[in-house]
Design a protein around this motif. Structure first.
Motif, PDB file in Angstrom:
ATOM      1  N   GLN A  53       0.777  -1.205  -0.218  1.00 54.87           N
ATOM      2  CA  GLN A  53       0.053  -0.016   0.029  1.00 54.87           C
ATOM      3  C   GLN A  53       0.846   1.178   0.020  1.00 54.87           C
ATOM      4  OE1 GLN A  53      -3.227  -1.404   2.910  1.00 54.87           O
ATOM      5  NE2 GLN A  53      -3.853   0.888   2.693  1.00 54.87           N
ATOM      6  N   PHE A  54       1.883   1.034   0.794  1.00 56.48           N
ATOM      7  CA  PHE A  54       2.914   2.316   1.212  1.00 56.48           C
ATOM      8  C   PHE A  54       3.623   2.551  -0.199  1.00 56.48           C
ATOM      9  CE2 PHE A  54       6.658   4.305   3.296  1.00 56.48           C
ATOM     10  CZ  PHE A  54       5.809   5.660   3.411  1.00 56.48           C
ATOM     11  N   ALA A  55       4.076   1.418  -0.952  1.00 53.02           N
ATOM     12  CA  ALA A  55       4.784   1.600  -2.086  1.00 53.02           C
ATOM     13  C   ALA A  55       3.989   2.326  -3.197  1.00 53.02           C
ATOM     14  CB  ALA A  55       5.396   0.048  -2.603  1.00 53.02           C
ATOM     15  N   CYS A  56       2.537   1.723  -3.292  1.00 54.22           N
ATOM     16  CA  CYS A  56       1.662   2.423  -4.250  1.00 54.22           C
ATOM     17  C   CYS A  56       1.406   3.733  -4.099  1.00 54.22           C
ATOM     18  CB  CYS A  56       0.370   1.514  -4.318  1.00 54.22           C
ATOM     19  SG  CYS A  56       0.425  -0.205  -4.981  1.00 54.22           S
ATOM     20  N   PHE A  57       1.367   3.862  -2.779  1.00 56.38           N
ATOM     21  CA  PHE A  57       1.341   5.515  -2.352  1.00 56.38           C
ATOM     22  C   PHE A  57       2.198   6.395  -3.055  1.00 56.38           C
ATOM     23  CE2 PHE A  57       2.201   8.972   0.540  1.00 56.38           C
ATOM     24  CZ  PHE A  57       1.110   9.610   0.413  1.00 56.38           C
ATOM     25  N   TYR A  58       3.388   6.037  -2.729  1.00 50.57           N
ATOM     26  CA  TYR A  58       4.674   7.029  -2.925  1.00 50.57           C
ATOM     27  C   TYR A  58       4.700   7.022  -4.615  1.00 50.57           C
ATOM     28  CZ  TYR A  58       8.433   3.607  -2.881  1.00 50.57           C
ATOM     29  OH  TYR A  58       9.092   2.563  -3.062  1.00 50.57           O
ATOM     30  N   LEU A  59       4.593   6.004  -5.268  1.00 47.31           N
ATOM     31  CA  LEU A  59       4.512   5.766  -6.706  1.00 47.31           C
ATOM     32  C   LEU A  59       3.343   6.561  -7.421  1.00 47.31           C
ATOM     33  CD1 LEU A  59       5.490   1.909  -7.566  1.00 47.31           C
ATOM     34  CD2 LEU A  59       6.825   4.043  -8.026  1.00 47.31           C
ATOM     35  N   ALA A  60       2.254   6.540  -6.844  1.00 46.07           N
ATOM     36  CA  ALA A  60       1.170   7.306  -7.310  1.00 46.07           C
ATOM     37  C   ALA A  60       1.457   8.854  -7.194  1.00 46.07           C
ATOM     38  CB  ALA A  60      -0.204   7.038  -6.687  1.00 46.07           C
ATOM     39  N   SER A  61       2.110   9.311  -5.898  1.00 50.18           N
ATOM     40  CA  SER A  61       2.376  10.697  -5.490  1.00 50.18           C
ATOM     41  C   SER A  61       3.580  11.214  -6.435  1.00 50.18           C
ATOM     42  CB  SER A  61       2.973  10.615  -4.119  1.00 50.18           C
ATOM     43  OG  SER A  61       2.002  10.228  -3.322  1.00 50.18           O
ATOM     44  N   LEU A  62       4.402  10.272  -6.956  1.00 49.46           N
ATOM     45  CA  LEU A  62       5.445  10.741  -7.617  1.00 49.46           C
ATOM     46  C   LEU A  62       5.224  11.061  -9.125  1.00 49.46           C
ATOM     47  CD1 LEU A  62       8.657   8.350  -6.733  1.00 49.46           C
ATOM     48  CD2 LEU A  62       8.538  10.998  -6.412  1.00 49.46           C
TER      49      LEU A  62
END
Ligand SMILES: [Zn+2]
Length: 385
Positions: A148-157
């Motif tokens: 979830q966290f990995a997806c979150f930062y990839l989405a943000s980037l």
């Protein structure tokens, strides 16, 4: 013609070299450290309990850095694939901090294509961001916090990349769209000038903002945008001028080259007399190669009488005397040669053209165009696109 200096080749896509600019390499570890420091807060924003995340903050920081790298790559690939589909030629792809440069040897001919080519990069980034957003939504309640966290930062980037590149800060994508929109009304040169002024304005704002919040990234980005805006405006101006100047007006006239059968001694003598580092080699008046001081100097004295210019010459690229200066300049860049032999319609040598010739001519014609522009208000330097 945008040089990709200070970069490292890391791979290739359909034969197009992919390079990484040194600024991205410098930024990755910095980003890793910065993100490592902001780790807990980022986890809170993502609504993930930080204590449930595996690995150290520094490791996650490194992950973010690699994620940025991959996101920039996807963004740039979108530009490249679109350019190739529209029949453009891409010379290289350079990944930079907030995007990249797809170096085109042939720009899309119509402003509409240029606008679309600029748009597909940010669209790809926003699409990827949305895909990760959907993944986060699907992962809700599964307690797979790391994913979830990995997806979150990839989405943000990716969202950041998409939005930032859409700013009308030429030469970034948004600025290119603005330029394309203005080209129909103002012509390429003026449209680029307007976009370039906007780009430099944004660069100054970014620079001031970066200095105010002590963000080194913003300051570096500001410098890149400023120089990029200036460089591209210069290039477009140069293209507009050189397109209207024939090679015959730029070249150094040169009716006889070194004969292909001449000895190394004779070639050396000719080079010295002409005070040139290289001269065209001719056979029946037609250019067949170049012979340089270096090649001649490399021949031992004992062999200088027997070795011929034909054996010492390197391949020649030619340009027609009636062709325009821009075509000649592009040929030099594409073939990666410092000079061209200029030939008449019958193929006979009439001169040579190197960068110094082009620059001299350019300065002359630009000064002339400026005087003409001042004399006649509303005079349009450029051909309407
Ligand atoms: Zn882009």
């Amino acid at each position: 013609m945008r040089a990709a200096r200070g970069s490292l080749q890391v791979g290739a896509f359909r034969g197009i070299p992919i390079r990484v600019h040194f600024t991205l390499l410098l930024v990755l570890p910095l980003l890793a450290v910065m993100f490592g420091g902001a780790f807990r807060r980022a986890a809170e924003v993502a609504e993930v309990p930080p204590e449930r995340l595996l690995g150290s903050p520094a490791l996650w920081g490194l992950g973010v850095a690699v994620g940025l790298f991959a996101s920039v790559f996807v963004h740039e690939l979108a530009h490249t694939v679109y350019a190739l589909r529209r029949g453009g030629k891409v010379r290289s792809i350079t990944l930079m901090m907030v995007g990249g440069v797809s170096e085109l040897t042939e720009a899309p001919p119509r402003p509409r294509d240029e606008a679309l080519m600029a748009l597909v990069g940010p669209l790809a980034s926003i699409f990827v961001a949305m895909a990760f957003g959907v993944a986060i939504w699907l992962l809700q309640g599964t307690r797979s916090f790391n994913l979830q966290f990995a997806c979150f930062y990839l989405a943000s980037l990716n969202l950041f990349l998409g939005a930032f590149n859409l700013l009308p800060a030429f030469p970034m994508d948004g600025g290119r769209i603005v330029r394309a929109a203005l080209t129909g009304r103002l012509g390429a040169v003026r449209a680029t000038r307007v976009a370039s002024v906007m780009g430099r304005g944004f660069a100054v704002l970014f620079g001031l903002w970066g200095a105010f919040v002590l963000n080194p990234f913003l300051m570096v980005i500001a410098v890149f945008i400023y120089l990029g805006a200036e460089g591209e405006a210069r290039q477009v101006r140069m293209k507009a001028t050189l397109e209207r100047v024939p090679v015959s007006a730029l070249m150094t006239p040169w009716l006889a080259g070194v004969d292909a059968g001449a000895s190394a001694w004779e070639a050396m003598w000719a080079l010295r007399q002409a005070r040139r580092l290289a001269l065209p080699v001719t056979e029946d008046g037609r250019p067949v190669g170049w012979v340089g001081m270096e090649a001649v100097g490399g021949v031992s004295e004992a062999e200088r009488a027997t070795r011929t210019a034909r054996e010492l010459m390197r391949p020649v690229e030619v340009v027609g005397v009636e062709e325009d200066g821009w075509t000649a300049l592009r040929r030099m860049a594409e073939k990666e040669v410092p000079q061209l032999a200029v030939v008449a319609e019958d193929g006979l040598l009439v001169g040579t053209l190197d960068l110094a010739d082009v620059q001299r001519g350019l300065a002359l014609y630009e000064a002339r165009a400026e005087r003409a522009g001042r004399a006649e208000r509303g005079f349009r330097q450029e051909r309407p696109a």
